[in-house]
Design a protein around this motif. Structure first.
Motif, PDB file in Angstrom:
ATOM      1  N   LEU A   1      17.282  12.814 -35.043  1.00 43.28           N
ATOM      2  CA  LEU A   1      17.381  12.879 -33.582  1.00 43.28           C
ATOM      3  C   LEU A   1      18.708  12.308 -33.111  1.00 43.28           C
ATOM      4  O   LEU A   1      19.313  11.469 -33.780  1.00 43.28           O
ATOM      5  CB  LEU A   1      16.261  12.076 -32.915  1.00 43.28           C
ATOM      6  CG  LEU A   1      14.825  12.317 -33.344  1.00 43.28           C
ATOM      7  CD1 LEU A   1      13.875  11.559 -32.425  1.00 43.28           C
ATOM      8  CD2 LEU A   1      14.486  13.793 -33.332  1.00 43.28           C
ATOM      9  N   SER A   2      19.105  12.731 -31.928  1.00 37.63           N
ATOM     10  CA  SER A   2      20.311  12.174 -31.317  1.00 37.63           C
ATOM     11  C   SER A   2      19.971  11.878 -29.859  1.00 37.63           C
ATOM     12  O   SER A   2      19.614  12.774 -29.104  1.00 37.63           O
ATOM     13  CB  SER A   2      21.426  13.215 -31.422  1.00 37.63           C
ATOM     14  OG  SER A   2      22.579  12.728 -30.811  1.00 37.63           O
ATOM     15  N   LEU A   3      20.028  10.585 -29.504  1.00 40.92           N
ATOM     16  CA  LEU A   3      19.619  10.172 -28.159  1.00 40.92           C
ATOM     17  C   LEU A   3      20.798   9.600 -27.397  1.00 40.92           C
ATOM     18  O   LEU A   3      21.640   8.911 -27.974  1.00 40.92           O
ATOM     19  CB  LEU A   3      18.529   9.092 -28.252  1.00 40.92           C
ATOM     20  CG  LEU A   3      17.309   9.396 -29.111  1.00 40.92           C
ATOM     21  CD1 LEU A   3      16.404   8.177 -29.185  1.00 40.92           C
ATOM     22  CD2 LEU A   3      16.537  10.584 -28.541  1.00 40.92           C
ATOM     23  N   LYS A   4      20.780   9.857 -26.092  1.00 35.60           N
ATOM     24  CA  LYS A   4      21.858   9.333 -25.261  1.00 35.60           C
ATOM     25  C   LYS A   4      21.304   8.325 -24.257  1.00 35.60           C
ATOM     26  O   LYS A   4      20.308   8.592 -23.582  1.00 35.60           O
ATOM     27  CB  LYS A   4      22.547  10.473 -24.510  1.00 35.60           C
ATOM     28  CG  LYS A   4      23.528  11.261 -25.360  1.00 35.60           C
ATOM     29  CD  LYS A   4      24.170  12.350 -24.528  1.00 35.60           C
ATOM     30  CE  LYS A   4      25.526  12.808 -25.033  1.00 35.60           C
ATOM     31  NZ  LYS A   4      25.587  13.242 -26.411  1.00 35.60           N
ATOM     32  N   SER A   5      21.962   7.166 -24.197  1.00 38.72           N
ATOM     33  CA  SER A   5      21.610   6.163 -23.192  1.00 38.72           C
ATOM     34  C   SER A   5      22.716   5.120 -23.235  1.00 38.72           C
ATOM     35  O   SER A   5      23.511   5.096 -24.181  1.00 38.72           O
ATOM     36  CB  SER A   5      20.267   5.506 -23.529  1.00 38.72           C
ATOM     37  OG  SER A   5      19.985   4.479 -22.603  1.00 38.72           O
ATOM     38  N   ASN A   6      22.755   4.221 -22.230  1.00 40.61           N
ATOM     39  CA  ASN A   6      23.806   3.205 -22.307  1.00 40.61           C
ATOM     40  C   ASN A   6      23.386   1.973 -23.095  1.00 40.61           C
ATOM     41  O   ASN A   6      24.190   1.088 -23.334  1.00 40.61           O
ATOM     42  CB  ASN A   6      24.344   2.839 -20.923  1.00 40.61           C
ATOM     43  CG  ASN A   6      23.220   2.481 -19.990  1.00 40.61           C
ATOM     44  OD1 ASN A   6      22.107   2.220 -20.462  1.00 40.61           O
ATOM     45  ND2 ASN A   6      23.478   2.482 -18.704  1.00 40.61           N
ATOM     46  N   ALA A   7      22.115   1.895 -23.510  1.00 37.47           N
ATOM     47  CA  ALA A   7      21.671   0.789 -24.370  1.00 37.47           C
ATOM     48  C   ALA A   7      20.349   1.184 -25.009  1.00 37.47           C
ATOM     49  O   ALA A   7      19.537   1.897 -24.410  1.00 37.47           O
ATOM     50  CB  ALA A   7      21.501  -0.490 -23.548  1.00 37.47           C
ATOM     51  N   PHE A   8      20.139   0.708 -26.220  1.00 35.38           N
ATOM     52  CA  PHE A   8      18.899   1.021 -26.944  1.00 35.38           C
ATOM     53  C   PHE A   8      18.272  -0.272 -27.449  1.00 35.38           C
ATOM     54  O   PHE A   8      18.962  -1.092 -28.071  1.00 35.38           O
ATOM     55  CB  PHE A   8      19.196   1.930 -28.144  1.00 35.38           C
ATOM     56  CG  PHE A   8      19.800   3.246 -27.774  1.00 35.38           C
ATOM     57  CD1 PHE A   8      19.002   4.329 -27.448  1.00 35.38           C
ATOM     58  CD2 PHE A   8      21.186   3.396 -27.740  1.00 35.38           C
ATOM     59  CE1 PHE A   8      19.561   5.545 -27.100  1.00 35.38           C
ATOM     60  CE2 PHE A   8      21.746   4.611 -27.394  1.00 35.38           C
ATOM     61  CZ  PHE A   8      20.941   5.691 -27.068  1.00 35.38           C
ATOM     62  N   TYR A   9      16.990  -0.458 -27.194  1.00 35.27           N
ATOM     63  CA  TYR A   9      16.272  -1.655 -27.643  1.00 35.27           C
ATOM     64  C   TYR A   9      15.184  -1.220 -28.618  1.00 35.27           C
ATOM     65  O   TYR A   9      14.331  -0.388 -28.283  1.00 35.27           O
ATOM     66  CB  TYR A   9      15.661  -2.385 -26.444  1.00 35.27           C
ATOM     67  CG  TYR A   9      16.719  -2.940 -25.523  1.00 35.27           C
ATOM     68  CD1 TYR A   9      17.170  -4.248 -25.660  1.00 35.27           C
ATOM     69  CD2 TYR A   9      17.300  -2.137 -24.542  1.00 35.27           C
ATOM     70  CE1 TYR A   9      18.171  -4.750 -24.842  1.00 35.27           C
ATOM     71  CE2 TYR A   9      18.299  -2.623 -23.719  1.00 35.27           C
ATOM     72  CZ  TYR A   9      18.726  -3.930 -23.869  1.00 35.27           C
ATOM     73  OH  TYR A   9      19.717  -4.416 -23.064  1.00 35.27           O
TER      74      TYR A   9
END
Ligand code: GLA
Length: 724
Positions: A171-179
């Motif tokens: 998968l490839s996910l876009k966000s400004n931060a990942f927890y």
């Protein structure tokens, strides 16, 4: 099943003047979108809320102003290695000519509509040079927004190809931060959560234990995007691998700050040789996305599990009395006959005979002998298992039995008769986990043996009503005398296990079976296709269980969780029973040592549970008060018609004067209806501190709440909420 194949693709001219073909997978709330680039790379461009206009997905990539991609592969839907790639690959191979390169391009795709709810997208990729193909499978469950993703790999090269890495999904996910929320543990310490912000580089969740793969950490995880999700807020993705062996989940925060998740079987010591035209199928990676926090994600996954995966997920379960904590290995027929009467007296459905009933030359009187010799011990059970089953039905209860058929003690006939059936190095000393070794399930003869052990029990005892299938050892000294390709062992073991379970289920489709692994060492959704429930932990201290069951509940429905009342823990009996009630309840206590009131309470509790179990097993679950950050836990189940609900409340802090200070806001009710709230499952002779005459609106109960009045004198409180 009607199979209609159609092409789902949209050809659009993008703003940045390449032709992109868009392949969307649409579910009730979400969309997963792939794009085929001009040079035929397949990329994942979106996983998020679905858009009103399908033709706008193509606009998404152009809106990101990120740094460059030196490969065109950072967001590859299945990253190949040895050519342009610079990041963690999903697949890595050595061709029959010794070449290590792979560059997969789009060939075609189609969508099969399996049912109104389920669609299967297949995207076929092939190498640009070698006759080597990968088909990506994306199975989507519309109603629950759940996706299962896996691949099939094949080739037509002259000789075999070595698969060095073969992930299920990328998968490839876009966000400004990942927890990341992950879990760690050990025996009796399952499911301890940790949350951390992902930084650049790779964070790996993995197992190399072979069997009992989840002992240190399971493959289940959550990724919150933007900020840590709460129960009802935030964007969160749940993921887990449907595989009961070694797994590897790589989470790579890439140079563009996107999160790549590469999930599959662990390729550690597991190169796989694939002959021409042979098909290698990877296990499913399961994921679900919610925009409304962890609670919604867990309800989606629980509903999906009951509707589509868990064996008999819409059916019933049996309450039971187990004898492991009560007798250990020390029992005989007379003692068991007495326990059968106790089972009846308690009012539960079934007696479960645990470990210790087998082995003669090497009697199973402790955990250092007997595994593998599945004949009833003549001293303990002179007339065999059959007379126990008979006696059980004469007593009016069902009968179940413990097995651990994948294992062998060196002190056993089996070990001496079939040393080549045992996983161990031929030229090194043995190393034991709980004094035992693992049988080589990659060997079809061993599969037949294991099948025969369980099938034989059913054949000899047609009334056998339940199996507890245990697995107490990891694989040390991984080596198969049977396999030609020694590095196939970890993979072929698990497929051998599934082969046995499938054969058993073909012949005995409905008998309930508990998946146990010295506690919760093994649960996953591939295994749960064959099991009706699992054992979350050998730790049955109810305070510990509040936390353990709470964490499992994010991923598994309560009907799949076996929860037993035992002597572990210092809490009152009522607390123990109330905690067991939030899952599939059982007992593992000495019934004839209970005081009169304790016995009466347990009997009444079984009756109460029988009234509530349908809501607990099949209702929607809401976590109201988290024990990790409060003095008490509160967990609610609501039936599908919103007419009845149950709330379990447990004190988790014993400091001076702790109590439920504020009302607890309920969830999932109908605001326009009126409900009566009353306390149930009271200990004999006690009065509820609550006014059972109060009728309040759903609106009030969800906005203001209700105080269960949990405190040191009322450490656990069960509330029944019924529409007036
Ligand atoms: C494992 C199980 C226990 C019990 C014992 C018996 O530890 O988790 O519940 O069955 O084996 O040996």
């Amino acid at each position: 099943m009607k199979r209609s194949v159609f092409l789902l693709s949209i050809l659009v001219f993008c703003s940045y003047s390449t032709i992109a073909q868009i392949i969307p997978v649409i579910t009730r709330q979400n969309a997963l979108v792939f794009q085929v680039s001009q040079n035929k790379d397949v990329q994942m461009i979106y996983l998020g809320e679905k858009l009103a206009n399908q033709d706008e997905y193509v606009q998404i990539p152009g809106l990101y102003n990120q740094s460059g991609d030196y490969t065109g592969l950072y967001n590859s839907a299945y990253t190949s290695s040895g050519t342009r790639n610079l990041l963690e690959p999903a697949i890595s191979v050595t061709h029959s000519d010794g070449n290590n390169s792979l560059d997969l391009e789009y060939v075609s795709h189609d969508v099969e509509k399996i049912s109104d709810d389920i669609s299967l997208l297949k995207i076929t990729l092939k190498d640009r040079v070698y006759p080597f193909q990968v088909t990506m499978f994306i199975k989507s469950y519309f109603a629950e927004d759940v996706i299962e993703q896996w691949t099939e790999i094949s080739h037509q090269e002259k000789k075999g190809v070595i698969l060095r890495k073969y992930a299920s999904a990328n998968l490839s996910l876009k966000s400004n931060a990942f927890y990341l929320t992950q879990y760690h543990g050990d025996w009796a310490k399952e499911m301890r959560p940790e949350e951390s912000k992902l930084t650049h580089g790779i964070k790996t969740l993995d197992s190399k234990l072979g069997t009992r793969a989840n002992l240190f950490q399971p493959s289940f995880f959550m990724i919150s995007m933007g900020k840590p999700a709460t129960e009802d807020e935030g964007e969160v993705l749940y993921g887990m691998l449907e595989w009961s062996g070694n797994f590897k989940i790589d989470m790579e925060l890439d140079p563009q700050d996107n999160l790549r998740i590469i999930a599959g079987i662990n390729n550690y010591a597991s190169e796989y040789s694939l002959a021409a035209n042979q098909n290698f199928k990877t296990p499913a990676f399961l994921y679900v996305l919610s925009k409304n926090g962890k609670g919604e994600a867990s309800r989606k996954i629980q509903t999906w599990a009951r509707d589509h995966k868990l064996l008999d997920g819409k059916g019933n379960r049996l309450t039971l009395l187990n004898n492991w904590e009560a007798t250990g290995f020390g029992f005989n027929e007379q003692k068991l006959f007495a326990i059968l009467k106790d089972t009846k007296k308690l009012g539960v459905d079934l007696f479960l005979l645990d470990d210790g009933w087998f082995g003669n030359k090497y009697p199973r009187n402790s955990d250092n002998a007997g595994l593998g010799d599945w004949q009833a011990n003549r001293e303990k059970l002179p007339t065999g298992v059959a007379s126990l089953v008979k006696e059980a039905s004469a007593t009016g209860v069902k009968f179940g039995i413990w097995v651990e058929p994948e294992m062998v003690n060196p002190a056993s006939n089996l070990y001496h008769q079939h040393p080549d059936w045992v996983i161990k190095q031929p030229n090194r000393g043995e190393y034991y986990f709980r004094n035992q070794l693992v049988l080589d399930l990659s060997n079809p003869k061993v599969q037949d043996f294991v099948f025969g052990v369980v099938d034989g029990l059913f054949t000899e005892n047609p009334d056998l009503a339940y199996i507890k299938w245990d697995c107490n050892a990891v694989i040390y000294n991984a080596y198969s005398a049977h396999l030609q390709n020694k590095s196939h062992l970890y993979v072929d073991y698990v497929n051998g296990l599934y082969n046995v379970l499938k054969r058993l289920r073909d012949k005995h489709p409905t008998v309930p079976m508990m998946l146990c692994s010295g506690g919760g060492g093994r649960v996953d959704y591939a295994a749960l296709q064959y099991f009706t429930e699992f054992w979350p932990s050998d730790n049955t201290d109810p305070l510990e269980r509040v936390f353990i069951q709470w964490e499992y509940s994010y991923f598994f429905p309560s009907m799949s969780m076996s929860c037993h009342v035992t002597d572990w823990g210092r809490q009152p009996l009522k607390y123990k029973v109330d905690v067991a009630m939030m899952g599939k309840m059982g007992f593992d206590i000495v019934v004839d040592r209970l005081s009169e009131n304790d016995l009466k309470f347990c009997q009444q509790a079984v009756g109460t549970y029988n009234q509530l179990k349908d809501i607990i097993w099949h209702g929607d679950q809401y976590r109201l008060v988290d024990p990790k950050s409060n003095d008490f836990a509160s967990l609610m189940y609501v039936d599908s018609l919103k007419q009845k609900a149950v709330i379990f409340n447990y004190l988790v802090n014993n400091r001076y004067d702790v109590r439920s200070v504020c009302p607890v806001k309920m969830k999932g009710l109908n605001p326009d209806r009126k409900y009566r709230v009353q306390e149930v499952n009271l200990y004999p002779g006690t009065q509820s501190a609550l006014d059972s005459q109060k009728v309040l609106s759903g609106d009030f109960l969800m906005r203001v709440g209700y105080n269960p009045r949990v405190d040191g004198s009322r450490q656990s409180v069960v509330l029944l909420i019924e529409e007036e």
